[in-house]
Design a protein around this motif. Sequence first.
Motif, PDB file in Angstrom:
ATOM      1  N   SER A  79     106.467 -39.560  40.936  1.00 32.11           N
ATOM      2  CA  SER A  79     106.851 -39.948  39.577  1.00 32.11           C
ATOM      3  C   SER A  79     106.282 -38.943  38.596  1.00 32.11           C
ATOM      4  O   SER A  79     105.381 -38.161  38.933  1.00 32.11           O
ATOM      5  CB  SER A  79     106.310 -41.342  39.235  1.00 32.11           C
ATOM      6  OG  SER A  79     104.896 -41.314  39.212  1.00 32.11           O
TER       7      SER A  79
ATOM      8  N   THR B 244     104.511 -39.780  36.100  1.00 26.84           N
ATOM      9  CA  THR B 244     103.136 -40.243  35.876  1.00 26.84           C
ATOM     10  C   THR B 244     102.165 -39.537  36.815  1.00 26.84           C
ATOM     11  O   THR B 244     101.116 -39.038  36.396  1.00 26.84           O
ATOM     12  CB  THR B 244     103.057 -41.776  36.100  1.00 26.84           C
ATOM     13  OG1 THR B 244     103.848 -42.417  35.110  1.00 26.84           O
ATOM     14  CG2 THR B 244     101.632 -42.277  36.008  1.00 26.84           C
TER      15      THR B 244
ATOM     16  N   TYR C 129     104.354 -38.967  25.291  1.00 25.77           N
ATOM     17  CA  TYR C 129     104.256 -39.851  26.453  1.00 25.77           C
ATOM     18  C   TYR C 129     104.154 -39.017  27.715  1.00 25.77           C
ATOM     19  O   TYR C 129     104.968 -38.119  27.946  1.00 25.77           O
ATOM     20  CB  TYR C 129     105.472 -40.773  26.545  1.00 25.77           C
ATOM     21  CG  TYR C 129     105.382 -41.754  27.697  1.00 25.77           C
ATOM     22  CD1 TYR C 129     104.415 -42.755  27.703  1.00 25.77           C
ATOM     23  CD2 TYR C 129     106.238 -41.656  28.798  1.00 25.77           C
ATOM     24  CE1 TYR C 129     104.313 -43.658  28.762  1.00 25.77           C
ATOM     25  CE2 TYR C 129     106.157 -42.555  29.857  1.00 25.77           C
ATOM     26  CZ  TYR C 129     105.190 -43.553  29.832  1.00 25.77           C
ATOM     27  OH  TYR C 129     105.092 -44.424  30.884  1.00 25.77           O
ATOM     28  N   HIS C 130     103.140 -39.304  28.511  1.00 23.74           N
ATOM     29  CA  HIS C 130     102.951 -38.554  29.755  1.00 23.74           C
ATOM     30  C   HIS C 130     102.786 -39.499  30.935  1.00 23.74           C
ATOM     31  O   HIS C 130     102.032 -39.234  31.861  1.00 23.74           O
ATOM     32  CB  HIS C 130     101.737 -37.636  29.613  1.00 23.74           C
ATOM     33  CG  HIS C 130     101.804 -36.744  28.411  1.00 23.74           C
ATOM     34  ND1 HIS C 130     102.712 -35.715  28.308  1.00 23.74           N
ATOM     35  CD2 HIS C 130     101.129 -36.770  27.241  1.00 23.74           C
ATOM     36  CE1 HIS C 130     102.578 -35.118  27.129  1.00 23.74           C
ATOM     37  NE2 HIS C 130     101.632 -35.748  26.457  1.00 23.74           N
ATOM     38  N   GLY C 131     103.499 -40.621  30.888  1.00 19.56           N
ATOM     39  CA  GLY C 131     103.358 -41.605  31.937  1.00 19.56           C
ATOM     40  C   GLY C 131     102.232 -42.562  31.603  1.00 19.56           C
ATOM     41  O   GLY C 131     101.672 -42.519  30.508  1.00 19.56           O
TER      42      GLY C 131
ATOM     43  N   GLU D 140     104.657 -32.337  25.275  1.00 14.94           N
ATOM     44  CA  GLU D 140     106.091 -32.311  25.539  1.00 14.94           C
ATOM     45  C   GLU D 140     106.633 -31.169  24.674  1.00 14.94           C
ATOM     46  O   GLU D 140     106.598 -31.267  23.453  1.00 14.94           O
ATOM     47  CB  GLU D 140     106.745 -33.625  25.100  1.00 14.94           C
ATOM     48  CG  GLU D 140     106.365 -34.836  25.924  1.00 14.94           C
ATOM     49  CD  GLU D 140     106.994 -36.121  25.368  1.00 14.94           C
ATOM     50  OE1 GLU D 140     108.213 -36.302  25.528  1.00 14.94           O
ATOM     51  OE2 GLU D 140     106.281 -36.910  24.753  1.00 14.94           O
TER      52      GLU D 140
ATOM     53  N   ASN E 261     109.798 -38.825  23.507  1.00 13.23           N
ATOM     54  CA  ASN E 261     109.404 -40.222  23.650  1.00 13.23           C
ATOM     55  C   ASN E 261     108.961 -40.845  22.335  1.00 13.23           C
ATOM     56  O   ASN E 261     108.387 -41.928  22.318  1.00 13.23           O
ATOM     57  CB  ASN E 261     108.319 -40.344  24.721  1.00 13.23           C
ATOM     58  CG  ASN E 261     108.880 -40.101  26.120  1.00 13.23           C
ATOM     59  OD1 ASN E 261     109.604 -40.933  26.651  1.00 13.23           O
ATOM     60  ND2 ASN E 261     108.568 -38.951  26.708  1.00 13.23           N
TER      61      ASN E 261
ATOM     62  N   ASP F 115     104.596 -30.724  29.600  1.00 12.79           N
ATOM     63  CA  ASP F 115     105.153 -31.865  30.303  1.00 12.79           C
ATOM     64  C   ASP F 115     106.672 -31.790  30.148  1.00 12.79           C
ATOM     65  O   ASP F 115     107.229 -32.181  29.122  1.00 12.79           O
ATOM     66  CB  ASP F 115     104.592 -33.166  29.734  1.00 12.79           C
ATOM     67  CG  ASP F 115     105.136 -34.385  30.471  1.00 12.79           C
ATOM     68  OD1 ASP F 115     106.046 -34.210  31.305  1.00 12.79           O
ATOM     69  OD2 ASP F 115     104.649 -35.505  30.215  1.00 12.79           O
TER      70      ASP F 115
ATOM     71  N   VAL G  33     108.793 -33.291  32.202  1.00  8.81           N
ATOM     72  CA  VAL G  33     109.397 -34.354  33.002  1.00  8.81           C
ATOM     73  C   VAL G  33     110.783 -34.706  32.440  1.00  8.81           C
ATOM     74  O   VAL G  33     111.727 -34.923  33.188  1.00  8.81           O
ATOM     75  CB  VAL G  33     108.477 -35.595  33.053  1.00  8.81           C
ATOM     76  CG1 VAL G  33     109.197 -36.789  33.667  1.00  8.81           C
ATOM     77  CG2 VAL G  33     107.206 -35.286  33.851  1.00  8.81           C
TER      78      VAL G  33
ATOM     79  N   LYS H 264     112.210 -36.873  36.759  1.00  8.57           N
ATOM     80  CA  LYS H 264     113.579 -37.180  36.338  1.00  8.57           C
ATOM     81  C   LYS H 264     114.637 -36.321  37.057  1.00  8.57           C
ATOM     82  O   LYS H 264     114.963 -36.613  38.188  1.00  8.57           O
ATOM     83  CB  LYS H 264     113.661 -37.124  34.808  1.00  8.57           C
ATOM     84  CG  LYS H 264     112.683 -38.164  34.215  1.00  8.57           C
ATOM     85  CD  LYS H 264     112.822 -38.508  32.760  1.00  8.57           C
ATOM     86  CE  LYS H 264     111.969 -39.742  32.459  1.00  8.57           C
ATOM     87  NZ  LYS H 264     110.901 -39.569  31.505  1.00  8.57           N
TER      88      LYS H 264
HETATM   89  C1  LIG Z   1     109.419 -40.117  31.797  1.00 12.58           C
HETATM   90  C2  LIG Z   1     108.280 -39.272  31.407  1.00 12.58           C
HETATM   91  C3  LIG Z   1     107.058 -39.321  32.092  1.00 12.58           C
HETATM   92  C4  LIG Z   1     106.755 -40.343  33.137  1.00 12.58           C
HETATM   93  O1  LIG Z   1     107.548 -40.227  34.264  1.00 12.58           O
HETATM   94  P1  LIG Z   1     107.678 -41.482  35.263  1.00 12.58           P
HETATM   95  O2  LIG Z   1     108.513 -40.965  36.374  1.00 12.58           O
HETATM   96  O3  LIG Z   1     108.319 -42.567  34.450  1.00 12.58           O
HETATM   97  O4  LIG Z   1     106.305 -41.836  35.678  1.00 12.58           O
HETATM   98  C5  LIG Z   1     106.091 -38.401  31.761  1.00 12.58           C
HETATM   99  N1  LIG Z   1     106.298 -37.485  30.798  1.00 12.58           N
HETATM  100  C6  LIG Z   1     107.452 -37.418  30.105  1.00 12.58           C
HETATM  101  C7  LIG Z   1     107.625 -36.376  29.065  1.00 12.58           C
HETATM  102  C8  LIG Z   1     108.471 -38.326  30.373  1.00 12.58           C
HETATM  103  O5  LIG Z   1     109.604 -38.271  29.665  1.00 12.58           O
END
Ligand SMILES: *Cc1c(COP(=O)(O)O)cnc(C)c1O
Length: 428
Positions: free
Chosen positions: A113, A115, A141-143, A203, A208, A236, A238, A264
Motif C-alpha cells: 500500500s 501507507t 496525506y501520506h497514508g 506530495e 489530498n 510522495d 502515490v 495506486k
Molecule cells: C493514497 C495515498 C497514500 C496512501 O496510499 P494507500 O495505498 O491508501 O495506503 C499515500 N500518499 C498519497 C499521496 C496518496 O494519495
Amino acid sequence: MKNAKLFERASSVLPGGVNSPVRAFKSVGGVPVFIEKADGCILTDSEGNEYIDYIGSWGPMILGHCHPKVVEALQNAVRKGTSFGTPSENEVLLAEEIVQRVDSVEMVRFVNSGTEATMSAVRLARAATKRDLIIKFAGGYHGHADSFLISAGSGAASLGIPDSPGVPTGAVKDTRIVPYNDLEKVELVFKEQDGNIAGVIVEPIAGNMGVVPPKPGFLMGLRNLCDQYGALLIFDEVMTGFRVARGGAQELYSINPDLTTFGKIIGGGLPVGAYGGSSELMSLIAPAGKVYQAGTLSGNPLAMTAGLVTLQQLSRETYAFLEKQSANLQEKLENTAMKSNVSIEIQRVGSMLTIFFTDHEINNIDDASKTNHKAFAGFFHSMLENGIHLPPSGYEAWFLSAAHNDDIIDKTVKCAANAFSFIERDHF
Ligand SMILES: *Cc1c(COP(=O)(O)O)cnc(C)c1O
C-alpha cells in the motif's frame, strides 16, 4: 433500496459501514452506493444504476475499469497461482519498467500500500541521515502511519498534536508541520533544526486537500534546502506517479527527489505500493543493508501483473489524450458555472482536478477549508442523482481515465449545468 439496505447491514459489521472513511459520504451526507461492477468509466451499483466514474478507485484506474489487456493478463496469471512468497519474474519486469520511466529511481522495493511505502521511505531517510526529524505539510496525506497523522499547527515549527486518538504524542514528536507552498516556513524549520532534519516528505502536487499544484519554485526550493542542510527530499507520488506524466510529477517539474513513493497506478487496481531511489540509498534496505522492511504478500504476482500491463499501456499518447480530455472538461465546467453565476475555481494538473466552490486560488489546506463545502455537497448529490459519481468530498481529486471520451465529458458537463443552477438557488 438495495444500496440503503446494504449500507444498513454494512454498518452493523463494518465500522461506519465502510473499509476506508471517505467512502461513507460523511462530508456530503446520504448513503453511499454499493458498486457491483465497472467497465471503462462506468460504474453499476447494486440496484442496476449506472454512473460515470470520477473516482477511478482514487487513482489506479487510469486506463478505465476492466481494460481488456489487464483482464486477460490477470486471468492468465491467476491460473498460475495467487501468491508464492518467493521471487517471480513480474517483480523484475515491473521494477525495470518503473526504473526506466523515473529518472531518480534506480531501485525499488514493492510493498502492499501507499501507507507502507511512505512509512518505509521515512525509515530509510532516517537511517541514511542518522537523524530523526521529518518535515511534512499541513493537509498533505501520506497514508495512515502514526508519524503522519498530524496536520494541525499553523506556526512554522509548532509541535503538533496527533489527528487521531491512539497515536501517541511520541509518534509525532519528530514530525514538523509546515503550510504547503510556504518555502519560507520550511527554511525557518531547517534553520532552527540545523543538523536534525532527516527529510522533507511532500506530495509534489497536493491531491489530498483537493488538487493544489506547487507554486513555481516551491519544489526547487525544497530541493535546494534539502541539499543545503543534508536532508533527503521524499516525493510522495502515490497519487501523481504515472498519473500526471510518464515519469510522474518529477518529470513534469524537472526535479529529482532522493526517494519516491508509489502506489495506486502501479498496482493497476490491485493492492500495491513501492518506494525507490538511488541504488546507494536503496541498498541500505534489508537484506542488502540493515534497514528492516518486509512483507508476506509484497511483490504479489497478481498485483505485479496488473501493474506491469497498466504501465505498458501508458504511452505518451495516453497522457496527451488525458490532458486533452481533462482540459476540455475544465473549460466547459468553468463556462457552465459562469453562466449560472456560481463561483468556482478548478485546479488541475493533467487528469486530476478539483472544483473548489470559491473565487480564490487555493494554495494550502487553510484555503481549501474556507471554500464552500456545503455547496459542494449539493453539487455532489445533484451529480450523483444524474448518474455522475464524483469523489464524495470537496477535499478530493477527481480522476479521469483513458475511457473518458468526448461523449462522457459532454454528459458530465450537461449534468453539471443542472447542478450549478440548483446550487445558485440554494447557496448563493
Ligand atoms: C493514497 C495515498 C497514500 C496512501 O496510499 P494507500 O495505498 O491508501 O495506503 C499515500 N500518499 C498519497 C499521496 C496518496 O494519495
